[in-house]
Write a protein that holds these residues in place. Structure first.
Motif, PDB file in Angstrom:
ATOM      1  N   PHE A 153       0.819  -1.202   0.000  1.00  0.00           N
ATOM      2  CA  PHE A 153       0.000   0.000   0.000  1.00  0.00           C
ATOM      3  C   PHE A 153       0.859   1.260   0.000  1.00  0.00           C
ATOM      4  O   PHE A 153       0.425   2.307   0.468  1.00  0.00           O
ATOM      5  CB  PHE A 153      -0.945  -0.009   1.207  1.00  0.00           C
ATOM      6  CG  PHE A 153      -2.028  -1.042   1.086  1.00  0.00           C
ATOM      7  CD1 PHE A 153      -3.187  -0.774   0.409  1.00  0.00           C
ATOM      8  CD2 PHE A 153      -1.854  -2.307   1.636  1.00  0.00           C
ATOM      9  CE1 PHE A 153      -4.184  -1.727   0.283  1.00  0.00           C
ATOM     10  CE2 PHE A 153      -2.840  -3.274   1.518  1.00  0.00           C
ATOM     11  CZ  PHE A 153      -4.007  -2.985   0.836  1.00  0.00           C
ATOM     12  N   GLU A 154       2.060   1.150  -0.541  1.00  0.00           N
ATOM     13  CA  GLU A 154       2.918   2.306  -0.731  1.00  0.00           C
ATOM     14  C   GLU A 154       2.968   2.632  -2.215  1.00  0.00           C
ATOM     15  O   GLU A 154       2.925   1.746  -3.070  1.00  0.00           O
ATOM     16  CB  GLU A 154       4.332   2.028  -0.206  1.00  0.00           C
ATOM     17  CG  GLU A 154       4.392   1.801   1.305  1.00  0.00           C
ATOM     18  CD  GLU A 154       5.817   1.552   1.781  1.00  0.00           C
ATOM     19  OE1 GLU A 154       6.720   1.580   0.925  1.00  0.00           O
ATOM     20  OE2 GLU A 154       6.003   1.331   2.980  1.00  0.00           O
ATOM     21  N   GLY A 155       3.066   3.910  -2.524  1.00  0.00           N
ATOM     22  CA  GLY A 155       3.136   4.310  -3.919  1.00  0.00           C
ATOM     23  C   GLY A 155       1.811   4.286  -4.638  1.00  0.00           C
ATOM     24  O   GLY A 155       1.768   4.150  -5.870  1.00  0.00           O
ATOM     25  N   LEU A 156       0.691   4.396  -3.898  1.00  0.00           N
ATOM     26  CA  LEU A 156      -0.619   4.459  -4.545  1.00  0.00           C
ATOM     27  C   LEU A 156      -0.774   5.797  -5.254  1.00  0.00           C
ATOM     28  O   LEU A 156      -0.210   6.812  -4.845  1.00  0.00           O
ATOM     29  CB  LEU A 156      -1.723   4.290  -3.505  1.00  0.00           C
ATOM     30  CG  LEU A 156      -1.729   2.989  -2.693  1.00  0.00           C
ATOM     31  CD1 LEU A 156      -2.912   2.989  -1.750  1.00  0.00           C
ATOM     32  CD2 LEU A 156      -1.780   1.786  -3.602  1.00  0.00           C
ATOM     33  N   GLU A 224      -1.778  12.345   2.447  1.00  0.00           N
ATOM     34  CA  GLU A 224      -2.144  11.328   3.439  1.00  0.00           C
ATOM     35  C   GLU A 224      -3.662  11.162   3.417  1.00  0.00           C
ATOM     36  O   GLU A 224      -4.410  12.070   3.762  1.00  0.00           O
ATOM     37  CB  GLU A 224      -1.675  11.729   4.835  1.00  0.00           C
ATOM     38  CG  GLU A 224      -1.911  10.642   5.877  1.00  0.00           C
ATOM     39  CD  GLU A 224      -1.302  10.973   7.224  1.00  0.00           C
ATOM     40  OE1 GLU A 224      -1.472  10.177   8.161  1.00  0.00           O
ATOM     41  OE2 GLU A 224      -0.659  12.031   7.332  1.00  0.00           O
ATOM     42  N   VAL A 225      -4.108   9.987   2.989  1.00  0.00           N
ATOM     43  CA  VAL A 225      -5.532   9.743   2.756  1.00  0.00           C
ATOM     44  C   VAL A 225      -6.025   8.695   3.743  1.00  0.00           C
ATOM     45  O   VAL A 225      -5.341   7.702   4.011  1.00  0.00           O
ATOM     46  CB  VAL A 225      -5.776   9.271   1.305  1.00  0.00           C
ATOM     47  CG1 VAL A 225      -7.245   8.967   1.079  1.00  0.00           C
ATOM     48  CG2 VAL A 225      -5.288  10.324   0.318  1.00  0.00           C
ATOM     49  N   SER A 249      -4.750   2.631   8.975  1.00  0.00           N
ATOM     50  CA  SER A 249      -5.661   3.759   9.172  1.00  0.00           C
ATOM     51  C   SER A 249      -5.533   4.803   8.072  1.00  0.00           C
ATOM     52  O   SER A 249      -6.508   5.484   7.745  1.00  0.00           O
ATOM     53  CB  SER A 249      -5.411   4.417  10.529  1.00  0.00           C
ATOM     54  OG  SER A 249      -4.067   4.874  10.619  1.00  0.00           O
ATOM     55  N   SER A 250      -4.350   4.961   7.505  1.00  0.00           N
ATOM     56  CA  SER A 250      -4.147   5.934   6.432  1.00  0.00           C
ATOM     57  C   SER A 250      -2.969   5.493   5.575  1.00  0.00           C
ATOM     58  O   SER A 250      -2.114   4.714   6.014  1.00  0.00           O
ATOM     59  CB  SER A 250      -3.889   7.336   7.001  1.00  0.00           C
ATOM     60  OG  SER A 250      -2.691   7.345   7.777  1.00  0.00           O
ATOM     61  N   VAL A 251      -2.933   5.992   4.337  1.00  0.00           N
ATOM     62  CA  VAL A 251      -1.858   5.680   3.402  1.00  0.00           C
ATOM     63  C   VAL A 251      -1.462   6.963   2.688  1.00  0.00           C
ATOM     64  O   VAL A 251      -2.200   7.952   2.669  1.00  0.00           O
ATOM     65  CB  VAL A 251      -2.282   4.605   2.370  1.00  0.00           C
ATOM     66  CG1 VAL A 251      -2.515   3.277   3.035  1.00  0.00           C
ATOM     67  CG2 VAL A 251      -3.521   5.047   1.610  1.00  0.00           C
ATOM     68  N   ILE A 252      -0.272   6.934   2.093  1.00  0.00           N
ATOM     69  CA  ILE A 252       0.216   8.062   1.313  1.00  0.00           C
ATOM     70  C   ILE A 252      -0.122   7.810  -0.149  1.00  0.00           C
ATOM     71  O   ILE A 252       0.253   6.780  -0.711  1.00  0.00           O
ATOM     72  CB  ILE A 252       1.730   8.258   1.494  1.00  0.00           C
ATOM     73  CG1 ILE A 252       2.060   8.466   2.979  1.00  0.00           C
ATOM     74  CG2 ILE A 252       2.213   9.443   0.674  1.00  0.00           C
ATOM     75  CD1 ILE A 252       1.382   9.674   3.597  1.00  0.00           C
ATOM     76  N   VAL A 253      -0.827   8.746  -0.762  1.00  0.00           N
ATOM     77  CA  VAL A 253      -1.269   8.625  -2.147  1.00  0.00           C
ATOM     78  C   VAL A 253      -0.564   9.683  -2.982  1.00  0.00           C
ATOM     79  O   VAL A 253      -0.572  10.873  -2.633  1.00  0.00           O
ATOM     80  CB  VAL A 253      -2.796   8.771  -2.263  1.00  0.00           C
ATOM     81  CG1 VAL A 253      -3.241   8.694  -3.715  1.00  0.00           C
ATOM     82  CG2 VAL A 253      -3.496   7.701  -1.435  1.00  0.00           C
TER      83      VAL A 253
END
Length: 448
Positions: A153-156, A224-225, A249-253
């Protein structure tokens, strides 16, 4: 005399032959000895519970075997051992030695080799490697999420769909599942396994993860989404009911690829919070802008009147003539102040009754204070919320005006009362009785 000597000789020979007859010679070769191992008898091993290992040596009597345990790691505790004899299907004698251990930590464990002397041979016999799991009485259910394409879930990137599956572990039953739709994204459920809410209950412990649902998620903004908030109600092995959330809880998009979902060569998100000065028509359908303004003003007056006043009747009559159905009345600000004053008065009288030692009065005023305080708190909570009358338009999944690719077809009824949840730029997020979404702030008239 000679006959007596012969009898004594026969008797002595018989006595000496007994141990020779019952003795068990070593029938194992050195290669067979090197193939011996101490195996685990349990299918699943848990922490802080006894686990049995067994060493089986065929063709050797117990008296011909000596064993010595090595120095054990700190997380392995020796409980006891037992030596016994067995006879196999061919009638040959053998020896079984059982060892009981307890493990304090979960994980992969290998007990150091056992030192054994079989006959005149000294060898090391290895223990089987085992996996130790947390004891079911203390382990809690756990959720995990895996992308279906095998990625992380990195680099979305914004506007690119992500398909993922949710897995459950360490539970005996799943009662239900729900998901909160995050703002600024598109989220839908692709599939749900039959174990969710089916009433199926597991009877045996299993450390295996099992799939419960698949989802598709499209983040529409970068940075941060918030990740979809998926929660599952499950029964743990100790019988407790637990609500478990995803650990993410959140990921970097990352920003979308230039030109994706574009209009006129610009990304639609460049104008996400820009003001659009175009005004909606003065009249949509049979309800005019003046009608909407009048309904809002009547609700403002109702908000500052006592309940069941003439203003409320006037507002209900106006909404009925326009075909507007708003089941909720406006919370009364004067009533909130009266309840707060009543609560303060009851508290004062209760304190006086306690000071003067009037038990009955103390009980009466104490109960009256508790009831009035609860009513006052509920009314204060109602009047502090922000409500508005919607003048028209449709709800959007994101605060975006320029692209129909990210807008929703969910229309909102003109004149409907809605609660304002969030305000960003020229957009507000409203919560209606049956739906919710973003709408331009010019389309709502706040009830003050």
């Amino acid at each position: 005399m000679a006959e007596s000597t012969i009898r004594k000789f026969i008797f002595l020979a018989a006595v000496l032959a007994v141990p020779v007859f019952f003795a068990s010679p070593l029938t194992l070769s050195r290669a067979e000895m090197r193939g011996l191992s101490v195996s685990c008898e349990a299918d699943t091993v848990f922490t802080h519970s006894d686990c049995s290992f067994v060493l089986s040596v065929p063709g050797v009597a117990p008296s011909s075997i000596q064993t010595d345990l090595p120095e054990l790691p700190p997380d392995v505790k020796f409980i006891s051992s037992k030596r016994s004899e067995f006879i196999d299907g061919d009638g040959d004698r053998g020896t079984e030695i059982r060892f009981w251990f307890s493990f304090s930590d979960a994980g992969t464990v290998t007990v150091p080799p056992l030192m054994a002397k079989i006959g005149s041979f000294v060898i090391e016999i290895p223990f089987a490697t085992i996996v130790v799991y947390e004891n079911p009485s203390v382990v809690l259910p756990a959720l995990s999420v895996v992308r279906d394409d095998g990625g992380d879930f990195e680099g979305l990137r914004a506007c690119e769909p992500v398909v993922f599956s949710v897995y459950m572990q360490y539970c005996v039953q799943i009662l239900g599942m729900d998901a909160k739709i995050p703002k600024n994204s598109i989220f839908r459920e692709l599939s749900r396994e039959g174990v969710v809410g089916s009433g199926e209950r597991r009877t045996e412990f299993s450390p295996e993860k099992f799939k419960i649902a698949s989802f598709e998620w499209i983040p529409l903004v970068s940075g941060e989404v918030e990740f979809p908030n998926i929660q599952v109600d499950a029964i743990a092995y100790n019988g407790d009911r637990r609500r478990i959330s995803l650990p993410v809880s959140s990921v970097i998009v990352a920003p979308p690829v230039r030109g994706q979902f574009s209009s006129g060569g610009e990304d639609v998100f460049a104008d996400a919070f820009a003001r659009n000065e175009e005004k909606s028509g003065e009249r949509l359908g049979s309800i005019s802008a003046e009608d909407i303004e009048e309904v809002r003003n009547l609700r403002c007056r109702e908000r500052h009147s006592l309940p069941f006043s003439a203003v409320r009747d006037e507002r209900l009559s106006k909404e009925l003539s326009l075909g507007i159905e708003n089941p909720d009345d406006e919370p009364s600000v004067p009533l909130a102040f009266l309840l707060a004053a009543l609560s303060s008065a009851m508290l004062f009288l209760f304190a006086v009754s306690v000071a003067t030692r009037h038990v009955r009065r103390s009980c009466f005023f104490g109960i009256a204070f508790a009831l009035s305080a609860v009513a006052s708190a509920m009314m204060a909570h109602s009047v502090t919320r922000t409500y508005a009358i919607v003048s028209g338009g449709s709800l959007s999944l994101v605060p975006e005006e320029s692209s129909d690719k990210v807008s929703s077809s969910r229309s909102v009824i003109r004149g409907q009362r809605a609660r304002i949840v969030e305000h960003i730029g020229d957009w507000v997020y409203i919560d209606c009785p049956e739906t919710g979404g973003w709408i331009p702030s010019r389309e709502v008239l706040k009830i003050r």
